[in-house]
Design an enzyme around this catalytic site. Structure first.
Site, PDB file in Angstrom:
ATOM      1  N   GLY A   1      23.276  17.600  28.269  1.00  0.00           N
ATOM      2  CA  GLY A   1      23.608  19.016  29.508  1.00  0.00           C
ATOM      3  C   GLY A   1      23.953  20.443  29.035  1.00  0.00           C
ATOM      4  O   GLY A   1      24.624  20.079  27.525  1.00  0.00           O
TER       5      GLY A   1
ATOM      6  N   ASP B   1      37.506  21.900  39.950  1.00  0.00           N
ATOM      7  CA  ASP B   1      35.383  21.813  39.301  1.00  0.00           C
ATOM      8  C   ASP B   1      34.806  20.611  39.892  1.00  0.00           C
ATOM      9  O   ASP B   1      34.533  20.083  38.489  1.00  0.00           O
ATOM     10  CB  ASP B   1      35.319  22.402  38.134  1.00  0.00           C
ATOM     11  CG  ASP B   1      34.043  23.423  37.598  1.00  0.00           C
ATOM     12  OD1 ASP B   1      33.258  23.518  38.692  1.00  0.00           O
ATOM     13  OD2 ASP B   1      33.509  23.064  36.372  1.00  0.00           O
TER      14      ASP B   1
HETATM   15  P1  ADP Z   1      30.505  22.655  31.109  1.00  0.00           P
HETATM   16  O1  ADP Z   1      32.243  22.695  31.158  1.00  0.00           O
HETATM   17  O2  ADP Z   1      30.110  23.990  30.580  1.00  0.00           O
HETATM   18  O3  ADP Z   1      30.303  22.618  31.977  1.00  0.00           O
HETATM   19  P2  ADP Z   1      30.766  19.721  31.021  1.00  0.00           P
HETATM   20  O4  ADP Z   1      31.952  18.980  30.525  1.00  0.00           O
HETATM   21  O5  ADP Z   1      30.077  19.313  32.556  1.00  0.00           O
HETATM   22  O6  ADP Z   1      30.388  21.228  30.035  1.00  0.00           O
HETATM   23  O7  ADP Z   1      28.870  19.495  30.478  1.00  0.00           O
HETATM   24  C1  ADP Z   1      28.385  20.285  30.596  1.00  0.00           C
HETATM   25  C2  ADP Z   1      26.850  18.660  30.987  1.00  0.00           C
HETATM   26  O8  ADP Z   1      26.584  18.139  29.839  1.00  0.00           O
HETATM   27  C3  ADP Z   1      27.331  17.956  32.178  1.00  0.00           C
HETATM   28  O9  ADP Z   1      27.115  18.506  33.659  1.00  0.00           O
HETATM   29  C4  ADP Z   1      26.392  16.726  32.294  1.00  0.00           C
HETATM   30  O10 ADP Z   1      25.731  17.026  32.369  1.00  0.00           O
HETATM   31  C5  ADP Z   1      26.401  16.681  30.667  1.00  0.00           C
HETATM   32  N1  ADP Z   1      28.171  15.691  29.955  1.00  0.00           N
HETATM   33  C6  ADP Z   1      29.134  16.144  29.744  1.00  0.00           C
HETATM   34  N2  ADP Z   1      29.944  15.390  28.841  1.00  0.00           N
HETATM   35  C7  ADP Z   1      28.884  14.178  29.314  1.00  0.00           C
HETATM   36  C8  ADP Z   1      29.180  12.643  28.734  1.00  0.00           C
HETATM   37  N3  ADP Z   1      30.636  12.859  28.078  1.00  0.00           N
HETATM   38  N4  ADP Z   1      27.998  11.965  28.472  1.00  0.00           N
HETATM   39  C9  ADP Z   1      26.666  12.450  28.759  1.00  0.00           C
HETATM   40  N5  ADP Z   1      26.808  13.434  29.488  1.00  0.00           N
HETATM   41  C10 ADP Z   1      27.470  14.634  29.530  1.00  0.00           C
HETATM   42 MG    MG Z   2      30.622  21.000  34.091  1.00  0.00          MG
END
Ligand code: ADP
Ligand code: MG
Length: 369
Positions: free
Chosen positions: A37, A155
């Site tokens: 993601g 968030d």
């Molecule tokens: P941002 O701060 O850029 O929004 P996120 O931490 O929300 O970053 O990560 C972006 C996306 O990546 C999430 O919405 C999810 O789809 C995927 N993702 C994040 N962390 C994980 C994880 N631990 N396992 C699987 N997918 C993840």
């Molecule tokens: Mg996010």
């Protein structure tokens, strides 16, 4: 949990316990499959630890964003993850690496993906009300724990709530503590960014933020999980903001077809404009909707209408080019302002926000409690 001396006045924690590794991430991990993601500032990819063969999720965060050094924001994210180690519903942090341009968080892999996918799925794959009850309880248990530790997420949305597995439906993991803040001993929070559909009215009014701000988002989240519809989404951001500030919510039978009235009552206890009158996470956990095993719960799902994705993943980019790891900011970055943080829902003071100006995207304003 780090104490307040390690915290700046914006509620960001600046000291961490985790050793930041400077050896090569790729010497210890293989990237596998396509990306998991991406969001505002991060790309997340599945990886396998060479020594253990265990799967993890590597979150690549750029240290410079829009020409500004954001290393401290990432340190704050790490600190919150560290402090939530004992919380079973918060994604666990395994390791941290740093390069010249990035910090890489090696996280537990939540293989079931975002609950967002099931919120907008066709009927067969969509959550039943029974599923939502179980998942909502887990989200609330996780958030109650964070609030008890004086941490606000700020968030919470379906893209930041992941599942350990999707088929069969697993457990939830809360991710993305990029906007999280400590609420104790804090005067103000600067540069809060939010997603229009999920922001609470106090964010639009520059009023103090608190644990209640998260509770609004949980109200929106529950609405989306049950109906497949986003309650405040308008045709444009202005309309969305107007819907939020007027708490313009459709609770009609048409939208909530096949959903119990207790569920609607639960959502109504959260989508309340005055944060002081909003249910707390603890209140929610006691709500009959989550506690009455033979409530008039429906096992089917109302046919969801598709929502436009806010975090639409772009096509995967080259893994060898560090410049390519970070995505362009998504259109969700709309609010930049200063906020006062209040310690808890019970102790909130009245805010002094003005009316919401229907002009954005960039607003700079200071509010002191
Ligand atoms: P941002 O701060 O850029 O929004 P996120 O931490 O929300 O970053 O990560 C972006 C996306 O990546 C999430 O919405 C999810 O789809 C995927 N993702 C994040 N962390 C994980 C994880 N631990 N396992 C699987 N997918 C993840
Ligand atoms: Mg996010």
């Amino acid at each position: 949990m780090p104490d307040c001396t390690m915290m700046n006045k914006n509620g960001m924690v600046s000291k961490i316990q985790t050793r930041i590794r400077t050896d090569h991430f790729k010497s210890n991990y293989d990237l596998v499959g396509k990306e998991l993601g991406r969001g505002k500032f991060a790309v997340v990819k599945k990886c396998v630890e060479k020594v253990t063969g265990k799967e993890h999720a590597a979150k690549f965060l750029r240290k410079r964003r829009k020409g500004e050094d954001c290393r401290m924001d990432i340190i704050n994210e790490i600190a919150v993850l560290e402090s939530a180690k004992a919380n079973p519903f918060v994604v666990s942090l395994h390791e941290v690496y740093e390069t010249a341009t990035e910090i890489i968080l090696v996280l537990e892999c939540a293989a079931g993906g975002e609950i967002f996918n099931q919120c907008v799925a066709d009927s067969d794959d969509a959550f039943t009300e029974k599923d939502v009850i179980r998942l909502a309880r887990q989200i609330l248990a996780g958030v109650a724990w964070l609030h008890h530790k004086n941490v606000v997420h700020l968030d919470l949305k379906p893209q930041n709530i992941l599942l350990t597995s999707s088929h069969p439906l697993g457990d939830i993991r809360i991710v993305d503590f990029g906007l999280s803040r400590r609420t104790d001993n804090v005067k103000e929070v600067r540069e809060i960014l939010g997603t229009p559909e999920y922001v609470a009215p106090e964010i639009l009014n520059y009023e103090p933020l608190s644990t209640a701000t998260d509770m609004w988002s949980i109200g929106v989240l529950t609405y989306v999980m049950l109906t497949g519809e986003s309650p405040f989404l308008g045709d444009n951001k202005q309309e969305t903001f107007l819907n939020v500030s007027q708490v313009n919510v459709d609770y009609s039978q048409e939208v909530f077809q096949g959903v119990s009235s207790l569920a609607i009552d639960f959502i109504k206890s959260l989508l309340v404009k005055n944060p002081r009158h909003r249910a707390t996470a603890e209140d929610c956990l006691k709500h009959p909707w989550l506690n009455n095993s033979h409530s008039h719960t429906h096992t089917g799902h109302a046919h969801p209408r598709l929502l436009p994705s806010m975090d639409e993943p772009e096509t995967s980019q080259s893994e060898s080019d560090p410049e390519s790891e970070s995505p362009a900011p998504s259109p969700e970055l709309v609010i930049v302002a200063s906020y006062t943080l209040c310690p808890g829902q019970g102790e909130m003071k009245a805010g002094r926000g003005g009316a919401f100006p229907f002009e954005e995207p960039l607003i700079q304003q200071e509010v002191i409690c």
